[in-house]
Design an enzyme around this catalytic site. Structure first.
Site, mmCIF file in Angstrom:
data_model
loop_
_atom_site.group_PDB
_atom_site.id
_atom_site.type_symbol
_atom_site.label_atom_id
_atom_site.label_comp_id
_atom_site.label_asym_id
_atom_site.label_seq_id
_atom_site.Cartn_x
_atom_site.Cartn_y
_atom_site.Cartn_z
ATOM 1 N N GLY A 238 -41.098 -23.674 -4.574
ATOM 2 C CA GLY A 238 -40.002 -23.398 -4.791
ATOM 3 C C GLY A 238 -39.174 -21.847 -4.882
ATOM 4 N N ASP B 197 -39.870 -26.402 3.249
ATOM 5 C CA ASP B 197 -38.786 -25.990 2.093
ATOM 6 C C ASP B 197 -37.544 -24.804 2.782
ATOM 7 O OD1 ASP B 197 -40.659 -26.194 0.017
ATOM 8 O OD2 ASP B 197 -42.017 -24.157 1.119
HETATM 9 O O1 RIB Z 1 -44.937 -25.564 0.852
HETATM 10 C C1 RIB Z 1 -45.301 -24.734 1.404
HETATM 11 C C2 RIB Z 1 -46.774 -24.080 0.095
HETATM 12 O O2 RIB Z 1 -47.176 -25.060 -0.668
HETATM 13 C C3 RIB Z 1 -47.009 -22.944 0.348
HETATM 14 O O3 RIB Z 1 -46.558 -21.219 0.778
HETATM 15 C C4 RIB Z 1 -48.248 -22.586 -0.915
HETATM 16 O O4 RIB Z 1 -48.140 -22.124 -1.825
HETATM 17 C C5 RIB Z 1 -48.462 -24.632 -1.184
HETATM 18 O O5 RIB Z 1 -47.788 -24.317 -2.663
#
Ligand code: RIB
Length: 308
Positions: free
Chosen positions: A47, A260
């Protein structure tokens, strides 16, 4: 068409401190491995990463969830603020510890992660609902499977009732909660190849398996199914048309937060009224910059770098 008033972007995944270490290769079961590299401590969590990516790339971003008031929590909060993420709706928790993720990165830039989400698992429906009840049609909400228990279903249904645009990153939790019925509420889902197999039962090995998996996700009712293919880019379906966007040819040092970054960048572009295709292209470029640097939020590019 580009809108002058951008839609809001709400991020709901975890906010976590990453403890990363580089290793020559991943250890085998029972093996103790030594590395000459020092460990690094840097803000992460799906997030947090998605929020930072969307905000650095021009989105109007609000993050929802829980943040511990311990030392890691303070550092995570500062980093969100420095990246222009609106944290006013975060619930502060004085009792629970911040979550941490232990991240190993090998010489090819691949990672293995073990997450202890701690305070992130204490979120209540109220932590999100107080805000999501008031979203406007077209506002973008990003969710992951990190939403604990029944919260996942409750939030999906609430966002659709309010006509939000729902992006699902199907990682970080129990897949069995994602029934085909629940999938029908999702606007865009972005599994990687492993997650696509779990969601569809199809092993992703070639173009035809990718297309079959996309078709199944579309049959569930997802408007824009998209599979991320690592260095091979992404493949997705938009209005019945399959589009393969090749990966950028780069030297990947660390793939942490690449997915992300893709999602945050996609959401930022879409929130400004750009098309799905333009937003996917933007996400693809942003992710290719992210993998050339180490760490999670530390590797997310600015708009200047992606717009070039
Ligand atoms: O998607 C990458 C993230 O997944 C990392 O930053 C780590 O915190 C995990 O939650």
């Amino acid at each position: 068409m580009v809108s002058t008033t951008p839609k809001n972007i709400f991020c709901t995944g975890s906010i976590i401190m990453d403890i990363s270490v580089r290793c020559p290769q991943f250890p085998s079961v029972g093996e103790t491995m030594y590395t000459s590299f020092p460990y690094e401590l840097a803000p992460g969590g799906k997030g947090g990463n998605q929020a930072v990516a969307a905000a650095r790339l021009g989105g109007n971003v609000k993050i929802l969830g829980r943040l511990s008031t311990d030392d890691y929590g303070k550092e995570l909060e500062k980093n969100l603020l420095d990246s222009n993420v609106d944290i006013q709706y975060l619930t502060k928790d004085e009792k629970e510890k911040s979550g941490v993720a232990f991240v190993w990165v090998n010489e090819s830039g691949e990672n293995q992660i073990i997450c202890s989400p701690a305070v992130n698992t204490k979120c209540s429906f109220d932590d999100y609902a107080k805000v999501l009840h008031n979203i406007s049609p077209g506002d973008i909400v990003i969710i992951t499977l990190e939403l604990p228990g029944i919260l996942l279903e409750q939030i999906i249904k609430l966002v659709k009732e309010k006509e939000g645009f729902l992006i699902l990153d199907p990682s970080g939790g129990d897949y069995s909660r994602l029934s085909p019925d629940l999938m029908s509420y999702i606007d865009l889902v972005k599994p990687n190849e492993v997650e696509a197999e779990i969601l569809t039962g199809i092993k992703i090995t070639d173009i035809s398996s990718q297309e079959n998996a996309l078709e199944i996700l579309e049959k569930y009712g997802v408007s824009y199914p998209l599979i991320s293919l690592g260095e091979n880019g992404v493949i997705y379906k938009n209005n019945g048309k399959i589009i393969h966007l090749a990966g950028q040819r780069v030297n990947a040092l660390d793939t942490t937060a690449a997915g992300d970054t893709f999602i945050g960048a996609f959401a930022a572009k879409l929130s400004h009224g750009f098309s799905i295709d333009e937003s996917v292209q933007y996400g693809n470029i942003a992710a290719s910059i992210c993998v050339q640097r180490r760490g999670a939020q530390s590797s997310i590019p600015s708009a200047k770098e992606v717009d070039y």
